[in-house]
Design a protein around this motif. Structure first.
Motif, PDB file in Angstrom:
ATOM      1  N   THR A 124      -4.026  -4.394  -3.702  1.00  0.00           N
ATOM      2  CA  THR A 124      -3.196  -5.244  -2.826  1.00  0.00           C
ATOM      3  C   THR A 124      -3.555  -6.629  -2.475  1.00  0.00           C
ATOM      4  O   THR A 124      -3.108  -7.632  -2.556  1.00  0.00           O
ATOM      5  CB  THR A 124      -3.063  -4.398  -1.412  1.00  0.00           C
ATOM      6  N   LEU A 165       0.788  -1.363   0.142  1.00  0.00           N
ATOM      7  CA  LEU A 165       0.073   0.023   0.116  1.00  0.00           C
ATOM      8  C   LEU A 165       0.919   1.249   0.015  1.00  0.00           C
ATOM      9  O   LEU A 165       0.481   2.082  -0.981  1.00  0.00           O
ATOM     10  CB  LEU A 165      -1.066   0.138   1.343  1.00  0.00           C
ATOM     11  N   ASP A 203      -7.939  -3.056  -3.304  1.00  0.00           N
ATOM     12  CA  ASP A 203      -8.135  -3.915  -4.180  1.00  0.00           C
ATOM     13  C   ASP A 203      -7.097  -4.461  -4.652  1.00  0.00           C
ATOM     14  O   ASP A 203      -6.749  -5.681  -5.117  1.00  0.00           O
ATOM     15  CB  ASP A 203      -9.121  -3.605  -5.101  1.00  0.00           C
ATOM     16  N   LYS A 226       2.425   1.538  -3.536  1.00  0.00           N
ATOM     17  CA  LYS A 226       1.389   2.527  -4.149  1.00  0.00           C
ATOM     18  C   LYS A 226       0.123   1.672  -4.625  1.00  0.00           C
ATOM     19  O   LYS A 226      -0.605   2.178  -5.572  1.00  0.00           O
ATOM     20  CB  LYS A 226       1.741   3.468  -4.886  1.00  0.00           C
ATOM     21  N   TYR A 227       0.164   0.320  -4.314  1.00  0.00           N
ATOM     22  CA  TYR A 227      -1.218  -0.399  -4.617  1.00  0.00           C
ATOM     23  C   TYR A 227      -2.554   0.142  -3.888  1.00  0.00           C
ATOM     24  O   TYR A 227      -2.410   0.570  -2.862  1.00  0.00           O
ATOM     25  CB  TYR A 227      -1.128  -1.986  -4.331  1.00  0.00           C
ATOM     26  N   THR A 228      -3.611   0.071  -4.550  1.00  0.00           N
ATOM     27  CA  THR A 228      -4.997   0.468  -3.930  1.00  0.00           C
ATOM     28  C   THR A 228      -5.068  -0.926  -2.863  1.00  0.00           C
ATOM     29  O   THR A 228      -4.554  -1.934  -2.863  1.00  0.00           O
ATOM     30  CB  THR A 228      -5.993   0.515  -4.605  1.00  0.00           C
TER      31      THR A 228
END
Length: 103
Positions: free
Chosen positions: A76, A66, A74, A70-72
């Motif tokens: 992740t 996250l 969803d 920088k994943y969202t």
């Protein structure tokens, strides 16, 4: 491989200890429990959350995906499912743990 130290290896952690280890707030951990089905700490007789070492590693993997990658939320979830399907989940979680300990 864990760092060699004179301290015994702790297997279970309170939410306060997990917050100290991960530099996250308790409300973030509680929110993530609702977002990631694999984060479901047991509760002791007093009703307090008790996190296993494996869950702490997974929390650090989620934090890495996250905040660093920088994943969202969803994204992740999907990435962790990919790790699980490919058999890389345990190694990836352990790498996230080692990176946090080294920092």
């Amino acid at each position: 491989m864990l760092r060699a130290s004179a301290e015994p290896v702790q297997e279970f952690f309170s939410i306060g200890e997990v917050c100290d280890l991960t530099d996250l707030k308790p409300h973030v951990l509680r929110y993530w429990e609702g977002q990631f089905r694999f984060l479901h700490p047991a509760k002791n007789r007093s009703g307090n959350r008790v996190y296993s070492r494996r869950e702490v590693e997974l929390i650090l993997l989620v934090k890495h995906l996250l905040y660093t990658e920088k994943y969202t939320i969803d994204g992740t979830r999907q990435r962790i499912d990919q790790y699980r399907r490919s058999g890389e989940l345990k190694a990836s979680a352990h790498r996230a743990f080692e990176a946090e300990v080294a920092a």
